[in-house]
Write a protein that holds these residues in place. Structure first.
Motif, mmCIF file in Angstrom:
data_model
loop_
_atom_site.group_PDB
_atom_site.id
_atom_site.type_symbol
_atom_site.label_atom_id
_atom_site.label_comp_id
_atom_site.label_asym_id
_atom_site.label_seq_id
_atom_site.Cartn_x
_atom_site.Cartn_y
_atom_site.Cartn_z
ATOM 1 N N GLY A 126 28.906 -3.738 36.711
ATOM 2 C CA GLY A 126 30.189 -3.125 37.058
ATOM 3 C C GLY A 126 31.367 -3.957 36.609
ATOM 4 O O GLY A 126 31.535 -4.249 35.434
ATOM 5 N N ASP A 127 32.172 -4.412 37.531
ATOM 6 C CA ASP A 127 33.391 -5.155 37.240
ATOM 7 C C ASP A 127 33.186 -6.658 37.203
ATOM 8 O O ASP A 127 34.142 -7.408 37.016
ATOM 9 N N LEU A 128 31.971 -7.138 37.371
ATOM 10 C CA LEU A 128 31.731 -8.577 37.411
ATOM 11 C C LEU A 128 31.695 -9.154 36.004
ATOM 12 O O LEU A 128 31.070 -8.573 35.112
ATOM 13 N N PRO A 129 32.366 -10.268 35.775
ATOM 14 C CA PRO A 129 32.305 -10.902 34.449
ATOM 15 C C PRO A 129 30.958 -11.566 34.248
ATOM 16 O O PRO A 129 30.268 -11.901 35.201
ATOM 17 N N PRO A 130 30.547 -11.793 32.968
ATOM 18 C CA PRO A 130 29.271 -12.458 32.710
ATOM 19 C C PRO A 130 29.313 -13.920 33.148
ATOM 20 O O PRO A 130 30.369 -14.548 33.182
ATOM 21 N N ILE A 131 28.154 -14.456 33.467
ATOM 22 C CA ILE A 131 28.052 -15.845 33.921
ATOM 23 C C ILE A 131 28.067 -16.759 32.714
ATOM 24 O O ILE A 131 27.285 -16.585 31.789
ATOM 25 N N GLU A 132 28.973 -17.737 32.706
ATOM 26 C CA GLU A 132 29.036 -18.701 31.609
ATOM 27 C C GLU A 132 28.295 -19.955 32.002
ATOM 28 O O GLU A 132 28.406 -20.419 33.121
ATOM 29 N N GLU A 133 27.581 -20.523 31.024
ATOM 30 C CA GLU A 133 26.824 -21.725 31.324
ATOM 31 C C GLU A 133 27.522 -22.960 30.831
ATOM 32 O O GLU A 133 28.217 -23.011 29.895
#
Length: 133
Positions: A126-133
């Motif tokens: 949905g509206d959640l941004p992707p997780i950055e490592e």
């Protein structure tokens, strides 16, 4: 019906408690033997003991009858359930671990290849941004 029987049950319980508290103990009869004037009471020369005992017995019997009636009503309620556990449905179906690709219920990371929705593409939440490592 349940509400009516429950109301009568509570009133009978209060009545039994009141009658038990009004009654005198067995030690109170010793004072009457020495001329305390018990013959001039409202309940007669025998005192109020037998009247209160009979009333307590009658109310206690009715209390037990309403207890049994409430148990029968509760048993015959049918499909209604007051349990929270029975009302909740499983949120998600558990995937079979032996299914194709060994998929799990957890979202796949973007950096891994060969897992996820289609060959490295991850599903967006949905509206959640992707997780950055």
């Amino acid at each position: 019906m349940h509400t009516v029987v429950l109301t009568i049950h509570v009133l009978l319980a209060i009545g039994v408690i009141g009658l038990v508290l009004i009654q005198q103990g067995k030690g109170a009869d010793a004072g009457a033997a020495f001329g305390s004037g018990s013959s001039a009471t409202v309940f007669g020369a025998g005192g109020s003991g037998s009247f209160l005992t009979r009333m307590t017995t009658a109310l206690a019997t009715l209390f037990f009858v309403t207890s049994l009636a409430l148990a029968v009503i509760a048993a015959n309620r049918g499909g209604e359930s007051d349990s929270v556990v029975d009302r909740t449905a499983p949120a998600t179906e558990q995937a079979d671990p032996g299914a194709a690709g060994g998929s799990s219920d957890l979202p796949a990371d973007e950096g891994t290849s060969g897992t996820g929705a289609a060959g490295g593409e991850s599903e967006s939440d949905g509206d959640l941004p992707p997780i950055e490592e």
